[in-house]
Design a protein around this motif. Structure first.
Motif, PDB file in Angstrom:
ATOM      1  N   SER A 266       0.814  -1.213   0.000  1.00 49.36           N
ATOM      2  CA  SER A 266       0.000   0.000   0.000  1.00 49.36           C
ATOM      3  C   SER A 266       0.846   1.260   0.000  1.00 49.36           C
ATOM      4  CB  SER A 266      -0.940   0.000   1.216  1.00 49.36           C
ATOM      5  OG  SER A 266      -0.185  -0.064   2.405  1.00 49.36           O
ATOM      6  N   GLY A 267       2.170   1.095  -0.143  1.00 50.20           N
ATOM      7  CA  GLY A 267       3.057   2.256  -0.191  1.00 50.20           C
ATOM      8  C   GLY A 267       3.551   2.711   1.158  1.00 50.20           C
ATOM      9  N   GLU A 268       3.210   1.982   2.219  1.00 50.61           N
ATOM     10  CA  GLU A 268       3.670   2.382   3.557  1.00 50.61           C
ATOM     11  C   GLU A 268       5.085   1.875   3.798  1.00 50.61           C
ATOM     12  OE1 GLU A 268       2.198  -1.811   4.528  1.00 50.61           O
ATOM     13  OE2 GLU A 268       1.943  -0.258   2.999  1.00 50.61           O
ATOM     14  N   ILE A 269       5.783   2.557   4.683  1.00 48.16           N
ATOM     15  CA  ILE A 269       7.128   2.156   5.084  1.00 48.16           C
ATOM     16  C   ILE A 269       6.998   1.343   6.366  1.00 48.16           C
ATOM     17  CG2 ILE A 269       9.473   2.914   5.576  1.00 48.16           C
ATOM     18  CD1 ILE A 269       8.413   3.644   2.787  1.00 48.16           C
ATOM     19  N   ARG A 270       7.300   0.070   6.269  1.00 51.93           N
ATOM     20  CA  ARG A 270       7.120  -0.831   7.391  1.00 51.93           C
ATOM     21  C   ARG A 270       8.378  -0.866   8.264  1.00 51.93           C
ATOM     22  NH1 ARG A 270       3.067  -4.337   7.101  1.00 51.93           N
ATOM     23  NH2 ARG A 270       4.266  -5.942   8.203  1.00 51.93           N
ATOM     24  N   PRO A 271       8.216  -1.155   9.561  1.00 51.56           N
ATOM     25  CA  PRO A 271       9.393  -1.216  10.447  1.00 51.56           C
ATOM     26  C   PRO A 271      10.266  -2.440  10.153  1.00 51.56           C
ATOM     27  CG  PRO A 271       7.403  -1.878  11.632  1.00 51.56           C
ATOM     28  CD  PRO A 271       6.953  -1.362  10.295  1.00 51.56           C
TER      29      PRO A 271
END
Length: 453
Positions: free
Chosen positions: A397-402
């Motif tokens: 979804s385009g998020e930056i995951r940890p």
């Protein structure tokens, strides 16, 4: 005279059968089952001391067992010590595998020449003159190293009794054979029997044995899988012969972690330890160039800073090309789809080439953010600040995951002089008062606006 006994072994997985059959039931391979003679003489290869053989072991309560720390033998090689967990444990059996010509024999020979312990280097593949020529190229010293060219285990044990070495190196286990098994060297029966003899020797004399093992075309160590179960430590020597860097990785270690790696550089005079691999994996240039970004990654427990290079250009032919070196091609396609769908960058009609410098392959998803930065930098033809680095996984979804162990990555970046590191805002960072600026980002759009305005 005893009757000759034979049985059938799968040459691929080592499964045993009473009669021949076309397909192996264990590994499902066809035409891999072969007959081998397993007649065994009554006497053993290595005779233990009478005092030790007459004593039967007694069960002890777990709190009665001495838990004193085992004293390890220093190999004088920092990278090998790290991978082994601090050095060689006396009485242990270590198996080293790798591609042909990758440097297995060179590594063990140069270590045996520098060891402060009396070492017996047994070679079944090279003559003594060949080994001497390589030894002179590596180092002129080596008073404690004895060279023996022999393949029969009975003769090897006779020389061990005469020399009384403190460490034994076998090059390689596939060339050894024993008189007590009537089959060819390298067969399932011979590998299993010779390894069992060496294990008995190592455990009863407390002398460590290091074995070199061949590998198959699939990259697995040749011989039965039980070989890897029998030994205490399995090391894999990896790398591309077209590049100078080699990675020593632990696949099994009863005396330490399997998450450590050692890195070497192949030179004309042998293998050089690389204590700070980040400096050699990052190119030093005077001017800033577009399409490059620095990623903070982990190889085992070791943080590394690697350089990602990307080239985005208009597709000359009808179908755009997607080419990667050292990075998963399917993951690159996923990141390009996310950039197009979620961030609005039109990359569908452009060629994209991606390269991880240094000739190493990385599977860590934390380099996704650096891949995105390098691609966008090349597409916009705007250079990323050379003092910036990245550690983050990109979601669909385009998020930056940890990412895991983010504190180690930040400390490595700070140690190498980077001014800013981009990480996910969802990471829990325990570090306080760091000298490096930590930029928390949640989406790809945040990274693009920070870098390119």
């Amino acid at each position: 005279m005893s009757k000759v006994k034979t049985t059938f072994f799968c040459q691929n997985c080592g499964a045993q059968y009473a009669k021949w059959q076309g397909q192996c039931n264990s590994c499902k391979e066809w035409n891999t089952i072969a007959e081998e003679i397993i007649q065994k003489q009554e006497k053993v290869a290595w005779k233990s001391e009478p005092t030790s053989s007459n004593k039967a072991p007694k069960p002890l309560r777990i709190n009665e067992i001495d838990s004193a720390q085992e004293i390890r033998m220093d190999t004088t090689d920092g990278e090998l010590n790290r991978v082994l967990g601090g050095g060689i444990v006396p009485g242990s059996l270590i198996l080293l595998g790798g591609e042909p010509g990758i440097g297995k024999s060179t590594l063990l020979l140069q270590i045996s020449l520098k060891l402060p312990y009396k070492t017996l280097y047994v070679s079944g593949e090279e003559s003594q003159k060949q080994i001497k020529m390589r030894a002179e190229r590596i180092t002129p010293s080596g008073d404690n190293c004895y060279i023996l060219t022999e393949t029969k285990t009975q003769n090897i044990f006779k020389q061990i009794e005469a020399i009384e070495p403190e460490i034994v190196i076998i090059d390689s286990i596939q060339t050894l054979h024993t008189d007590y098994i009537e089959s060819t060297p390298g067969s399932i029966s011979q590998i299993r029997e010779t390894t069992a003899e060496l294990i008995k020797f190592a455990k009863e004399t407390n002398i460590p044995v290091i074995l070199i093992g061949h590998i198959t075309k699939d990259g697995n160590i040749a011989g039965p899988k039980i070989l890897e179960h029998m030994v205490d430590t399995v090391l894999q020597f990896e790398g591309d012969r077209n590049h100078v860097y080699r990675i020593l990785r632990s696949l099994k270690n009863r005396f330490g972690s399997t998450a450590e790696i050692g890195i070497y550089e192949m030179l004309g005079n042998g293998l050089r330890e690389v204590s700070n691999p980040s400096e050699i994996l990052i190119s030093h240039k005077d001017e800033e160039l577009s399409g490059t970004a620095i990623a903070s990654t982990l190889e085992g427990m070791r943080p590394l800073m690697i350089e990602i290079q990307a080239l985005v250009s208009t597709a000359v032919y009808g179908t755009p090309q997607r080419s990667t070196t050292g990075y998963n091609a399917k993951r690159l396609n996923m990141i390009l789809a996310v950039l197009e769908k979620r961030a609005g960058f039109r990359l569908g009609a452009k060629d994209v080439f991606l390269n991880v410098t240094g000739g190493i392959s990385v599977d860590d998803p934390a380099i996704d953010l650096a891949v995105v930065a390098a691609i966008l930098s090349s597409n916009e033809d705007i250079a990323v600040n050379k003092d910036f680095c990245f550690a983050g996984e990109v979601g669909l979804s385009g998020e930056i995951r940890p990412v895991n162990r983010v504190d180690q990555r930040i400390q490595e970046a700070e140690k190498l002089g980077f001014s800013t590191i981009f990480v996910s805002k969802y990471n829990k960072i325990a570090l306080k008062n760091t000298g490096i600026k930590i930029r928390l980002v949640a989406k790809i759009e945040d990274v693009a606006s920070e870098l390119f305005g």
